[in-house]
Design a protein around this motif. Structure first.
Motif, PDB file in Angstrom:
ATOM      1  N   GLY A 404       0.770  -1.233   0.000  1.00  0.00           N
ATOM      2  CA  GLY A 404       0.000   0.000   0.000  1.00  0.00           C
ATOM      3  C   GLY A 404       0.797   1.276   0.000  1.00  0.00           C
ATOM      4  N   VAL A 405       2.123   1.195  -0.164  1.00  0.00           N
ATOM      5  CA  VAL A 405       2.965   2.397  -0.196  1.00  0.00           C
ATOM      6  C   VAL A 405       3.170   2.804  -1.657  1.00  0.00           C
ATOM      7  CG1 VAL A 405       5.180   3.416   0.453  1.00  0.00           C
ATOM      8  CG2 VAL A 405       4.139   1.656   1.899  1.00  0.00           C
ATOM      9  N   ARG A 406       3.031   4.061  -1.945  1.00  0.00           N
ATOM     10  CA  ARG A 406       3.309   4.572  -3.284  1.00  0.00           C
ATOM     11  C   ARG A 406       4.811   4.818  -3.394  1.00  0.00           C
ATOM     12  NH1 ARG A 406       0.889  10.143  -6.061  1.00  0.00           N
ATOM     13  NH2 ARG A 406       1.393   9.589  -8.221  1.00  0.00           N
ATOM     14  N   VAL A 407       5.479   4.060  -4.266  1.00  0.00           N
ATOM     15  CA  VAL A 407       6.941   4.128  -4.365  1.00  0.00           C
ATOM     16  C   VAL A 407       7.350   4.541  -5.770  1.00  0.00           C
ATOM     17  CG1 VAL A 407       9.120   2.878  -4.123  1.00  0.00           C
ATOM     18  CG2 VAL A 407       7.175   2.304  -2.645  1.00  0.00           C
ATOM     19  N   ALA A 408       8.238   5.511  -5.859  1.00  0.00           N
ATOM     20  CA  ALA A 408       8.861   5.898  -7.125  1.00  0.00           C
ATOM     21  C   ALA A 408      10.338   5.546  -7.046  1.00  0.00           C
ATOM     22  CB  ALA A 408       8.692   7.384  -7.386  1.00  0.00           C
ATOM     23  N   LEU A 409      10.792   4.723  -7.977  1.00  0.00           N
ATOM     24  CA  LEU A 409      12.200   4.329  -8.032  1.00  0.00           C
ATOM     25  C   LEU A 409      12.915   5.192  -9.057  1.00  0.00           C
ATOM     26  CD1 LEU A 409      14.653   2.505  -7.551  1.00  0.00           C
ATOM     27  CD2 LEU A 409      13.643   0.858  -9.164  1.00  0.00           C
ATOM     28  N   ILE A 410      13.857   5.990  -8.582  1.00  0.00           N
ATOM     29  CA  ILE A 410      14.684   6.795  -9.489  1.00  0.00           C
ATOM     30  C   ILE A 410      16.011   6.061  -9.660  1.00  0.00           C
ATOM     31  CG2 ILE A 410      15.851   9.005  -9.824  1.00  0.00           C
ATOM     32  CD1 ILE A 410      13.689  10.320  -8.174  1.00  0.00           C
ATOM     33  N   PRO A 411      16.373   5.670 -10.875  1.00  0.00           N
ATOM     34  CA  PRO A 411      17.521   4.772 -11.086  1.00  0.00           C
ATOM     35  C   PRO A 411      18.874   5.473 -10.992  1.00  0.00           C
ATOM     36  CG  PRO A 411      16.551   5.321 -13.189  1.00  0.00           C
ATOM     37  CD  PRO A 411      15.670   5.957 -12.147  1.00  0.00           C
ATOM     38  N   THR A 412      19.174   6.032  -9.828  1.00  0.00           N
ATOM     39  CA  THR A 412      20.481   6.661  -9.631  1.00  0.00           C
ATOM     40  C   THR A 412      21.578   5.602  -9.624  1.00  0.00           C
ATOM     41  OG1 THR A 412      19.980   6.605  -7.265  1.00  0.00           O
ATOM     42  CG2 THR A 412      19.633   8.684  -8.411  1.00  0.00           C
ATOM     43  N   ARG A 413      22.711   5.937 -10.227  1.00  0.00           N
ATOM     44  CA  ARG A 413      23.811   4.978 -10.384  1.00  0.00           C
ATOM     45  C   ARG A 413      25.007   5.314  -9.508  1.00  0.00           C
ATOM     46  NH1 ARG A 413      23.210   2.507 -15.668  1.00  0.00           N
ATOM     47  NH2 ARG A 413      25.462   2.302 -15.891  1.00  0.00           N
ATOM     48  N   ALA A 414      24.967   6.430  -8.822  1.00  0.00           N
ATOM     49  CA  ALA A 414      26.089   6.848  -7.979  1.00  0.00           C
ATOM     50  C   ALA A 414      25.570   7.757  -6.875  1.00  0.00           C
ATOM     51  CB  ALA A 414      27.151   7.580  -8.813  1.00  0.00           C
ATOM     52  N   ALA A 415      26.335   7.828  -5.785  1.00  0.00           N
ATOM     53  CA  ALA A 415      25.898   8.605  -4.628  1.00  0.00           C
ATOM     54  C   ALA A 415      25.714  10.078  -4.966  1.00  0.00           C
ATOM     55  CB  ALA A 415      26.910   8.445  -3.490  1.00  0.00           C
ATOM     56  N   VAL A 416      26.557  10.631  -5.865  1.00  0.00           N
ATOM     57  CA  VAL A 416      26.412  12.051  -6.185  1.00  0.00           C
ATOM     58  C   VAL A 416      25.124  12.312  -6.963  1.00  0.00           C
ATOM     59  CG1 VAL A 416      28.831  12.730  -6.061  1.00  0.00           C
ATOM     60  CG2 VAL A 416      27.950  11.692  -8.159  1.00  0.00           C
ATOM     61  N   GLN A 417      24.657  11.319  -7.725  1.00  0.00           N
ATOM     62  CA  GLN A 417      23.357  11.489  -8.374  1.00  0.00           C
ATOM     63  C   GLN A 417      22.243  11.510  -7.324  1.00  0.00           C
ATOM     64  OE1 GLN A 417      23.204   8.309 -11.337  1.00  0.00           O
ATOM     65  NE2 GLN A 417      23.771   9.773 -12.938  1.00  0.00           N
ATOM     66  N   GLY A 418      22.375  10.678  -6.311  1.00  0.00           N
ATOM     67  CA  GLY A 418      21.409  10.708  -5.220  1.00  0.00           C
ATOM     68  C   GLY A 418      21.429  12.021  -4.476  1.00  0.00           C
ATOM     69  N   ILE A 419      22.624  12.563  -4.254  1.00  0.00           N
ATOM     70  CA  ILE A 419      22.739  13.858  -3.583  1.00  0.00           C
ATOM     71  C   ILE A 419      22.076  14.947  -4.415  1.00  0.00           C
ATOM     72  CG2 ILE A 419      24.392  15.635  -2.891  1.00  0.00           C
ATOM     73  CD1 ILE A 419      26.293  13.355  -2.063  1.00  0.00           C
ATOM     74  N   ALA A 420      22.284  14.902  -5.739  1.00  0.00           N
ATOM     75  CA  ALA A 420      21.660  15.894  -6.625  1.00  0.00           C
ATOM     76  C   ALA A 420      20.144  15.795  -6.560  1.00  0.00           C
ATOM     77  CB  ALA A 420      22.145  15.690  -8.062  1.00  0.00           C
ATOM     78  N   ALA A 421      19.626  14.564  -6.544  1.00  0.00           N
ATOM     79  CA  ALA A 421      18.177  14.380  -6.455  1.00  0.00           C
ATOM     80  C   ALA A 421      17.651  14.872  -5.104  1.00  0.00           C
ATOM     81  CB  ALA A 421      17.829  12.910  -6.657  1.00  0.00           C
ATOM     82  N   LEU A 422      18.368  14.539  -4.048  1.00  0.00           N
ATOM     83  CA  LEU A 422      17.943  14.930  -2.708  1.00  0.00           C
ATOM     84  C   LEU A 422      17.958  16.450  -2.546  1.00  0.00           C
ATOM     85  CD1 LEU A 422      17.040  13.588  -0.085  1.00  0.00           C
ATOM     86  CD2 LEU A 422      19.446  13.474   0.626  1.00  0.00           C
ATOM     87  N   ALA A 423      18.878  17.110  -3.255  1.00  0.00           N
ATOM     88  CA  ALA A 423      18.998  18.564  -3.136  1.00  0.00           C
ATOM     89  C   ALA A 423      17.780  19.307  -3.675  1.00  0.00           C
ATOM     90  CB  ALA A 423      20.254  19.040  -3.867  1.00  0.00           C
ATOM     91  N   VAL A 424      17.062  18.700  -4.632  1.00  0.00           N
ATOM     92  CA  VAL A 424      15.895  19.386  -5.200  1.00  0.00           C
ATOM     93  C   VAL A 424      14.581  18.827  -4.662  1.00  0.00           C
ATOM     94  CG1 VAL A 424      17.138  19.955  -7.315  1.00  0.00           C
ATOM     95  CG2 VAL A 424      15.784  17.855  -7.226  1.00  0.00           C
ATOM     96  N   HIS A 425      14.670  17.857  -3.739  1.00  0.00           N
ATOM     97  CA  HIS A 425      13.466  17.249  -3.158  1.00  0.00           C
ATOM     98  C   HIS A 425      12.686  18.278  -2.345  1.00  0.00           C
ATOM     99  CE1 HIS A 425      10.860  14.768  -0.756  1.00  0.00           C
ATOM    100  NE2 HIS A 425      11.575  14.943   0.351  1.00  0.00           N
ATOM    101  N   GLU A 426      11.388  18.373  -2.617  1.00  0.00           N
ATOM    102  CA  GLU A 426      10.508  19.267  -1.870  1.00  0.00           C
ATOM    103  C   GLU A 426       9.262  18.486  -1.461  1.00  0.00           C
ATOM    104  OE1 GLU A 426       9.591  22.924  -3.779  1.00  0.00           O
ATOM    105  OE2 GLU A 426      11.679  23.381  -4.282  1.00  0.00           O
ATOM    106  N   PRO A 427       9.153  18.083  -0.205  1.00  0.00           N
ATOM    107  CA  PRO A 427       8.031  17.244   0.235  1.00  0.00           C
ATOM    108  C   PRO A 427       6.668  17.923   0.138  1.00  0.00           C
ATOM    109  CG  PRO A 427       9.362  17.959   2.099  1.00  0.00           C
ATOM    110  CD  PRO A 427      10.117  18.329   0.873  1.00  0.00           C
ATOM    111  N   ASP A 428       6.643  19.243   0.031  1.00  0.00           N
ATOM    112  CA  ASP A 428       5.365  19.942  -0.073  1.00  0.00           C
ATOM    113  C   ASP A 428       4.838  20.008  -1.501  1.00  0.00           C
ATOM    114  OD1 ASP A 428       5.327  20.385   2.608  1.00  0.00           O
ATOM    115  OD2 ASP A 428       6.191  22.391   2.492  1.00  0.00           O
ATOM    116  N   ARG A 429       5.673  19.547  -2.454  1.00  0.00           N
ATOM    117  CA  ARG A 429       5.242  19.521  -3.840  1.00  0.00           C
ATOM    118  C   ARG A 429       4.357  18.304  -4.092  1.00  0.00           C
ATOM    119  NH1 ARG A 429      10.407  21.029  -7.268  1.00  0.00           N
ATOM    120  NH2 ARG A 429      11.144  19.177  -6.213  1.00  0.00           N
ATOM    121  N   ARG A 430       3.584  18.310  -5.190  1.00  0.00           N
ATOM    122  CA  ARG A 430       2.867  17.112  -5.574  1.00  0.00           C
ATOM    123  C   ARG A 430       3.875  16.007  -5.860  1.00  0.00           C
ATOM    124  NH1 ARG A 430      -1.335  18.393 -10.237  1.00  0.00           N
ATOM    125  NH2 ARG A 430      -1.669  16.154  -9.938  1.00  0.00           N
ATOM    126  N   PHE A 431       3.477  14.771  -5.593  1.00  0.00           N
ATOM    127  CA  PHE A 431       4.401  13.640  -5.686  1.00  0.00           C
ATOM    128  C   PHE A 431       5.005  13.531  -7.085  1.00  0.00           C
ATOM    129  CE2 PHE A 431       5.198   8.975  -6.124  1.00  0.00           C
ATOM    130  CZ  PHE A 431       6.193   8.872  -5.161  1.00  0.00           C
TER     131      PHE A 431
END
Length: 551
Positions: A404-431
Motif C-alpha cells: 500500500g505504499v506509493r513508491v517511485a524508483l529513481i535509477p540513480t547509479r552513484a551517490a552524487v546522483q542521489g545527492i543531486a536528487a535529494l537537493a531538489v526534493h521538496e516534500p510539499d510539492r505534488r508527488f
C-alpha cells in the motif's frame, strides 16, 4: 462540407534567384522562419490536439528554429573579420545541428530531423528536391509508429511536389512547388486523422512546417512570405474515438551514443511509451518519448550512452484542476542507499532514511523494504545509487507497493546522483512533480570517483600499479595518478570539457589529512572553468576517497 482551399498570393516568375541554397539564403531562411513562427506560434499552439492536446507545438517549433538560427549566426560571426561568407555546407549543417541540440517536443524533434536531411543533401551539392526527399525519409524513419495526417505527411507531399519540377536546380521553382504541395497536404489532414476532423483543425506540426517552407520561399525569391493556409476547418463526421488517457510525462534528452546502442534504446523506449522520436546521428541524438515512468526512460538513456540536457514535462490531467493540498508531514520520505557512514549522516541530515552499503556487501531487497517501512510514509522515493542495485531496488519497490505504499524508483547509479536528487526534493510539492524534478537532477549529473588501486592491473586508461590513484568517470577508469589532488584535477577537467554548471565534491576519510584537497579543487574550478559553481562536503567515515558530480 469543408471550405474551399485557401488562396495564396501569386509569385513573381521573372525574378532572378539563386540556383542553390547559398549561405546568405540559409541565414535568411532561418531568420524568416523564426520571425514567422514567432507571429504564429500562439495560433499553432491553439490548434494542437495531436499527439497530446497540450497546446505547445507552435512554441516548441519556435524554440527549435531559434536554436537553429543561433547556430547559423555563430557561423557568420566567425567570419566577421574576413571578406568572404561562410561555406554553404557549413551554414546548412550549423542550422541542422542547432535544431538538433535545441529541439523541443514531438514536432520540434521531427523538424530537426527534416533539417538534417536537407543539410545532408544540400551540403553535398545536391539540388533541393533531393534534399527534401531525404528530409522526409529521415523524419519518417525517426518516428517509431508514423501516422498519416501529421507533419510527416506534409513533409512527404512537399518532397513529391519538389521532385515534379522540371528543372531540379531552379531553387525558387522547387521551393514554391514544395510549399504548394505541403499546403494541399495540410488542407487534407482533417480527413486523415480522426482527432483533427472532430476538432475542425489542421495538424499543428504540419502547419508549422508550412510556415518554415514559406520562409524558404521568401529567402530564395526575396518576396514576401506566401499567405498561409487557414488554421481551422469545419468538424468532420468520423467514427473513431480518441483515447481518453495517455502517458503522464514527456521526456526529452540529448544522447551521446553509438548506432547499435541507439537501436537497442529505440526498442526499449517503444515498450515503455509512445510518441517515440529519435533523431540525429554521428554519435549525437535527440530522444523524445511520452511515458508513465520518466525514470525508466532516463535510465534507458544512461544504459545507451551519456544523456544530458534532460527535460521532463508532466502532462496536466486537467488544466483547471484545483491544486492538490499540501501533504502531511509524514506523507512522503526519501530512502537512499549510501556507501559509508559519513554519507549516511550527510543524507540523514537532509531528511532521508538511509541504508548502508558496505564494500562487497550490497543490501538485499528485504533491507530496502525494511527501510521503506521504517520511513513511515505513504509516498516514498527510492534512490539505489548503484547500477547493480537496480533489480534489487525494483523488487523492493514492488513489495512495498503491494503493502500500500506509493513508491517511485529513481535509477540513480552513484551517490552524487542521489545527492543531486535529494537537493531538489521538496516534500510539499505534488508527488509526481517532486519525482520529475529529482529524476531530472539525477539524470543531469555525471559522476566520478577516486579510489586507490590495490594491485597492478590493466585498465581502460593503461596499466596501474598498487597504490596508484584511479579516477573513474561513469564507472570506467579514465585517469591514473599518484596523488589525490592532481588526479582529481585531471578528472574534473575531462568532465567539464563537455560543459557543466555545478560541481559536487564529497571527500571521504582516505584523503591525506595534511592536504586541503577540497579547497584546492574548488580553487581550480573557480580559476579554470568560469561560471561553474562548486559545493563540497566532508563525508568522513567509511565513504569513498572522493566522489565528484557534474551537473
Amino acid at each position: 462540407m469543408r471550405p474551399a482551399a485557401h488562396t495564396r498570393r501569386p509569385f513573381k516568375e521573372d525574378h532572378q534567384v539563386p540556383q542553390n541554397l547559398d549561405a546568405a539564403a540559409v541565414r535568411a531562411w532561418c531568420a524568416g522562419a523564426l520571425e514567422a513562427l514567432g507571429r504564429e506560434r500562439a495560433d499553432i499552439d491553439a490548434i494542437n490536439v495531436y499527439p497530446v492536446a497540450d497546446g505547445d507545438t507552435g512554441t516548441n517549433l519556435y524554440l527549435t528554429v531559434e536554436s537553429a538560427a543561433q547556430a547559423v549566426e555563430a557561423v557568420f560571426a566567425a567570419h566577421e573579420t574576413r571578406a568572404d561568407l561562410p561555406e554553404p555546407a557549413d551554414t546548412v549543417r550549423a542550422m541542422a545541428h542547432g535544431a538538433l541540440i535545441g529541439a523541443r517536443g514531438n514536432s520540434g524533434t521531427i523538424l530537426a530531423q527534416l533539417l538534417r536531411g536537407v543539410a545532408e543533401r544540400t551540403g553535398a551539392g545536391e539540388p533541393l528536391p533531393a534534399a527534401l526527399r531525404r528530409a522526409a525519409v529521415l523524419a519518417r524513419e525517426a518516428v517509431a509508429h508514423p501516422v498519416e495526417g501529421t507533419i510527416l505527411t506534409v513533409a512527404a507531399a512537399a518532397a513529391d511536389a519538389a521532385e515534379a519540377v522540371a528543372e531540379p536546380r531552379d531553387t525558387a521553382a522547387v521551393a514554391r512547388a514544395a510549399y504548394e504541395g505541403a499546403g494541399a497536404a495540410l488542407d487534407a489532414t482533417p480527413g486523415q486523422l480522426a482527432v483533427l476532423g472532430r476538432s475542425g483543425v489542421v495538424d499543428a506540426g504540419g502547419r508549422g512546417l508550412l510556415v518554415v517552407l514559406g520562409a524558404l520561399v521568401a529567402a530564395v525569391t526575396e518576396e514576401a512570405p506566401p499567405v498561409p493556409a487557414p488554421l481551422r476547418h469545419g468538424p468532420l463526421p468520423v467514427p473513431e474515438q480518441c483515447a481518453a488517457d495517455g502517458p503522464a510525462f514527456e521526456v526529452i534528452y540529448l544522447l551521446e551514443a553509438g548506432d547499435a546502442a541507439v537501436a537497442r534504446l529505440r526498442a526499449r523506449l517503444d515498450v515503455l511509451g509512445d510518441s517515440l522520436v529519435v533523431v540525429g546521428g554521428d554519435g549525437l541524438w535527440n530522444v523524445h518519448v511520452h511515458v508513465d515512468d520518466a525514470g525508466a526512460a532516463v535510465e534507458a538513456g544512461v544504459e545507451a550512452g551519456r544523456p544530458h540536457r534532460i527535460r521532463i514535462t508532466h502532462f496536466a490531467s486537467a488544466p483547471a484542476a484545483a491544486p492538490a493540498p499540501a501533504p502531511a508531514p509524514d506523507q512522503r520520505a526519501v530512502v537512499v542507499v549510501v556507501p559509508g557512514e559519513g554519507l549516511a549522516e550527510l543524507c540523514a541530515g537532509a531528511g532521508a532514511t538511509t541504508v548502508l552499503a558496505r564494500p562487497g556487501e550490497p543490501p538485499a531487497s528485504g533491507e530496502l523494504v525494511d527501510a521503506i517501512r521504517r520511513a513511515h510514509a505513504r509516498e516514498v522515493v527510492l534512490l539505489p545509487n548503484a547500477a547493480e542495485l537496480r533489480h534489487t531496488a525494483a523488487a523492493a519497490a514492488d513489495q512495498a507497493r503491494a503493502e500500500g505504499v506509493r513508491v517511485a524508483l529513481i535509477p540513480t547509479r552513484a551517490a552524487v546522483q542521489g545527492i543531486a536528487a535529494l537537493a531538489v526534493h521538496e516534500p510539499d510539492r505534488r508527488f509526481d512533480e517532486d519525482v520529475v524534478a529529482m529524476t531530472a537532477a539525477a539524470g543531469a549529473t555525471r559522476y566520478a570517483e577516486l579510489t586507490v588501486a590495490e594491485r597492478q592491473s590493466w585498465t581502460s586508461a593503461g596499466v596501474c600499479q598498487a597504490g596508484d590513484v584511479l579516477g573513474l568517470i561513469d564507472g570506467d577508469v579514465a585517469v591514473i595518478g599518484t596523488d589525490v589532488t592532481t588526479t582529481a584535477t585531471a578528472v574534473l577537467d575531462r568532465m567539464l570539457a563537455a560543459g557543466g554548471e555545478l560541481v559536487t565534491l564529497v571527500l571521504g576519510d582516505g584523503a591525506p589529512a595534511d592536504v586541503p584537497v577540497l579547497a584546492r579543487l574548488e580553487r581550480h574550478v573557480r580559476d579554470t572553468h568560469l561560471a561553474v559553481d562548486t559545493v563540497a562536503y566532508h563525508a568522513g567515515r567509511g565513504s569513498p576517497l572522493l566522489l565528484i558530480g557534474v551537473e
